[in-house]
Scaffold this active site. Structure first.
Site, PDB file in Angstrom:
ATOM      1  N   SER A 115       0.669  -1.946  -0.201  1.00  0.00           N
ATOM      2  CA  SER A 115       0.346   0.154  -0.031  1.00  0.00           C
ATOM      3  C   SER A 115       0.870   1.174   0.153  1.00  0.00           C
ATOM      4  O   SER A 115       1.895   1.636  -0.735  1.00  0.00           O
ATOM      5  CB  SER A 115      -0.886   0.026   1.420  1.00  0.00           C
ATOM      6  OG  SER A 115      -2.305   1.273   0.804  1.00  0.00           O
ATOM      7  N   HIS A 170      -8.079  -4.866  -0.494  1.00  0.00           N
ATOM      8  CA  HIS A 170      -6.769  -4.217  -0.350  1.00  0.00           C
ATOM      9  C   HIS A 170      -6.496  -4.718   1.420  1.00  0.00           C
ATOM     10  O   HIS A 170      -6.961  -4.579   1.855  1.00  0.00           O
ATOM     11  CB  HIS A 170      -6.525  -3.248  -0.512  1.00  0.00           C
ATOM     12  CG  HIS A 170      -5.531  -1.831   0.268  1.00  0.00           C
ATOM     13  ND1 HIS A 170      -4.930  -1.859  -0.810  1.00  0.00           N
ATOM     14  CD2 HIS A 170      -5.569  -1.464   1.300  1.00  0.00           C
ATOM     15  CE1 HIS A 170      -3.952  -0.601  -0.459  1.00  0.00           C
ATOM     16  NE2 HIS A 170      -4.208  -0.689   0.297  1.00  0.00           N
ATOM     17  N   ASP A 224      -9.534  -4.756  -5.732  1.00  0.00           N
ATOM     18  CA  ASP A 224      -8.917  -3.178  -4.465  1.00  0.00           C
ATOM     19  C   ASP A 224      -9.111  -1.921  -5.783  1.00  0.00           C
ATOM     20  O   ASP A 224      -8.863  -1.656  -6.839  1.00  0.00           O
ATOM     21  CB  ASP A 224      -7.485  -3.314  -4.836  1.00  0.00           C
ATOM     22  CG  ASP A 224      -6.609  -2.327  -3.752  1.00  0.00           C
ATOM     23  OD1 ASP A 224      -7.851  -1.521  -3.977  1.00  0.00           O
ATOM     24  OD2 ASP A 224      -5.499  -2.627  -3.749  1.00  0.00           O
TER      25      ASP A 224
END
Length: 797
Positions: free
Chosen positions: A461, A759, A729
């Site tokens: 991320s 995610h 995602d």
């Protein structure tokens, strides 16, 4: 799990509400196996036929309220299915133009179609169930009515998203996934999008698009979130909240509609400080201890504090020359950088006195490593890890469980960076700290139990974003770049914009759009949320003082940053017009320039203290192939449009252009609301306008903040890249477009897309078989990077 995104896999993610018994979920699984082979048109026709049959039956049951509502809901299902099917077919017909390659069929258009198919298939199964059991005395009328109404609302909103996706297709350049247009048009689109009703996706339909094993976890998180929101509104901002108190609101557990409405209120109205507190729940000692009990047991897990001292690094082009790596300076001045060393085996150097002097106590419960008589030799490899958390939350402690598993499976030491978090430490503080820690690890790898022959940067991320930018900065400095990057579901575009996959944030319980924008705004140093009177009352006097003080410093910081950015842009422009530089060489930041002044506190040798400007004047064969790499994170402005190419390759360009020409020209300039056909009205949020700060600061276009916007020359400096993304995602398009840019430059890049997972699956690695398989793909990518032979070292002339 296959690396590609298989669109003909069984629709195992078709949801049943969490309140349903296990038998109902099994029936849903059987129904999904019957419908997965249907094409979209067949599925729609079957659903319409069943809806009409049920509508006729309940219309004939008299004037009762329940029968009327059931008849109405099936009429709505019929209307929305017939309206949605042409839009989905249109998107599916051109989706292949946006794939990375034929082996990786994944992009936001495909994901949106897949999500809508899941909703249609669930409604098809439920319609069949109603048609078969509507005359039974055991037929639960109220339960089935509530579920049908929830999924009808979801279908209506998905239809709106399909029209928004068509609008993107009409507006963007051929092959582009991100919304392109003037900033006013982008802001209008996003503000229109955020007014859509979302509560239906957070109640009975919660996580319907994900694998069934994930849904109980999502339900627990949603109950905890709304409970935490109640505590937060009562001025219990997380410091006094116990883990058990977060899940005691039984009314949210038994009332999905109430839970969905409260969830929507929270994501639209509460600020980034709430999300920071909630996401940091995993840092609570009890929860972190429970997580570690189920993770692998390692010999070494030590929190280190790296002192803020400058050191020298050799240049890769000429190891006889060095460059000074200064400590992090942005916003708060020099300060230590915290890192966590994790190693499955105790290796040489890891119990040295020098490393022990850097150990930082983690409180009264921390355990110090005791020297052991037997040591393993130093590993040839090292993994430098950068954690995710939206730039605002979590530490290496939150990610320690899966990092321990990595250390065991890979057999290499792992150094995880605990960078400072926004909004207290906005860009570029985190980048400076991660870069400093990376360079320190390269220089002192022997202390970490590694020879440093192979070094991999890995992150998820926000950490994936920092992996790319740290590598870009290493190339700009002329020091060693990592041998490869493994980025899991990275964020590569932080500019406020829309894409097909980001439309999925409307229903994503972990990444709602308003939350994403709040995190980006905090990282960019532009948190501009207004707080209502009720919020101010909840804060109390001291809370208001702290917040007003923070806002004052924010305004000063943003003003200074904007002035500095404009000044450096002007300086950069002048330097291009004058062939002979006359100004003082631009350094990595104003703070670094102050420290590097002659006679300053560092006072390093002038031969060794080469500035980036000096390096840019050297022959390109001695430093880098692109002069712009010599510019710093702070001085680099946004790339010019000619530097960034998002277009499809020549093979797909004519087809993509033809597909867009088929769209009416009036659609290209119409407002976001005009994207809907006449007579269609999606449901709007009842929570009022969302507090969604759209960060319009030019800093978000800086390639060291949004690496997707980096110039071709900068991206050429990156090592081999492995990306593991999630098909569902909202950040999927970030991965696809970044991989396409690298592929277009001839850079080695591999994109793997896992199905039916949200995610952040790395933090859920122990939850189910699917998350373990996805986490294993990340480990495999790192193993491939570490196994590749190191390139031959250039001999000094």
């Amino acid at each position: 799990m296959a690396p590609g995104f298989c669109w003909h896999s069984p629709l195992s993610a078709l949801a049943q509400p969490a309140a349903q018994p296990g038998g109902a979920q099994k029936r849903s699984g059987r129904a999904s196996r019957l419908t997965h082979s249907m094409d979209l048109r067949t599925m729609t026709q079957s659903l319409v036929t069943l809806a009409e049959d049920n509508m006729a039956f309940f219309s004939s049951q008299g004037p009762g309220e329940t029968a009327r509502r059931l008849s109405g809901v099936f009429a709505g299902v019929r209307e929305q299915a017939l309206g949605l099917e042409p839009a989905l077919c249109r998107l599916l017909s051109v989706a292949h133009l946006f794939d990375l390659d034929a082996e990786t069929p994944a992009n936001g258009y495909r994901s949106l179609v897949h999500t809508a198919r899941c909703c249609l298939a669930h409604l098809l199964h439920k319609s069949r169930y109603v048609a078969s059991n509507r005359r039974s005395i055991f037929f639960r009328t109220s339960h089935n009515l509530a579920e049908l109404e929830a999924y009808l609302a979801a279908l209506t909103q998905l239809r709106a998203l399909a029209y928004y996706a068509q609008r993107l297709l009409a507006t963007n350049q051929p092959g582009g996934l991100f919304f392109e247009g003037d900033e006013g048009l982008i802001a209008e689109f996003l503000h229109e999008y955020v007014t859509l009703h979302k509560g239906c996706f957070y109640g009975r339909c919660l996580g319907f698009q994900f694998t069934p094993a994930i849904r109980p976890f999502l339900q627990t998180i949603s109950i905890g979130l709304v409970s935490f929101g109640e505590h937060y509104k009562r001025n219990e901002t997380g410091l006094g909240v116990t883990a058990s108190s977060l899940f005691t609101s039984g009314r949210f557990a038994i009332d999905p509609e109430l839970r969905g409405a409260e969830f929507e209120r929270i994501i639209q109205n509460l600020d980034v400080h709430f999300w920071k507190a909630f996401w940091n729940i995993t840092e609570i000692e009890v929860l972190s201890s429970l997580a570690n009990m189920t993770s692998a047991t390692v010999r070494v897990s030590r929190l280190l504090s790296l002192p803020p001292e400058a050191f020298e690094m050799p240049l890769t082009a000429d190891p006889k020359l060095t460059v000074t790596i200064s400590p992090p300076l942005a916003h708060s001045g020099p300060g230590p950088v915290l890192v966590r060393l994790i190693s499955y085996d105790l290796r040489e150097g890891q119990d040295s006195e020098l490393l022990s002097s850097l150990v930082k106590s983690e409180g009264p419960w921390s355990l110090e490593l005791r020297p052991r008589p037997q040591q393993a030799p130093r590993s040839q490899s090292l993994v430098v890890h950068i954690h995710g958390g939206g730039f605002v939350a979590q530490t290496s402690k939150s990610h320690e469980p899966y990092l321990k598993s990595w250390a065991q499976e890979l057999g290499v030491p792992i150094l995880s960076v605990d960078y400072s978090l926004a909004p207290e430490a906005p860009f570029p503080r985190a980048l400076e700290e991660c870069f400093y820690a990376y360079c320190w690890a390269v220089k002192h790898c022997a202390l970490l139990g590694s020879t440093g022959e192979r070094i991999c940067l890995a992150g998820d991320s926000a950490g994936g974003n920092l992996c790319f930018t740290v590598s870009l900065r290493a190339a700009a400095y002329g020091v060693r770049v990592p041998d490869g990057i493994m980025a899991a579901y990275p964020a590569t575009m932080l500019q406020s914009t829309a894409s097909p996959s980001r439309l999925l944030s409307l229903m994503d319980p972990l990444l709602p759009l308003s939350v994403l924008t709040k995190c980006v705004s905090a990282y960019a140093g532009g948190e501009t949320e207004e707080h209502s009177d009720s919020d101010q009352k909840a804060l109390g006097v001291m809370g208001l003082v702290r917040r007003d003080t923070a806002l004052l410093f924010r305004d000063l910081r943003v003003g200074a940053s904007s002035w500095l950015h404009s000044f450096l842009d002007l300086s950069g422009h002048k330097s291009h017009t004058n062939s002979v530089p006359t100004a003082e060489p631009m350094r990595r930041s104003v703070s670094e320039a102050a420290l590097a002044q002659p006679g300053g506190p560092l006072g390093t040798d002038s031969l060794k203290s080469l500035t980036l400007h000096n390096l840019s004047l050297k022959d390109s064969s001695e430093t880098s192939n692109s002069p712009e790499l010599s510019m710093s994170a702070e001085t680099l402005g946004p790339s010019t449009p000619s530097d960034v190419n998002f277009l499809v390759g020549p093979d797909h360009a004519p087809e993509a252009a033809k597909a867009q020409d088929e769209l009416s020209t009036k659609d290209r300039g119409c407002s976001a609301r005009a994207a809907f056909p006449e007579g269609f009205h999606p449901r709007r949020s009842s929570q009022g306008p969302a507090r969604m700060p759209l960060c319009d600061s030019p800093i978000v276009k800086n390639p060291f903040m949004s690496p997707l916007l980096a110039s071709d020359g900068m991206l050429q400096s990156l090592p081999p890249v492995h990306i593991v993304a999630c098909a569902l995602d909202p950040m999927l398009d970030d991965s696809v477009m970044f991989a396409r840019r690298l592929r277009g430059l001839g850079k080695p890049v591999k994109l793997r897309v896992v199905e039916d997972l949200p995610h952040g699956f790395l933090s859920l690695a122990a939850l189910c078989r699917e998350t373990r398989q996805a986490a294993a793909q990340c480990v495999e990518c790192i193993r491939l990077i570490l196994a590749q032979p190191a390139p031959p070292t250039a001999q000094p002339v």
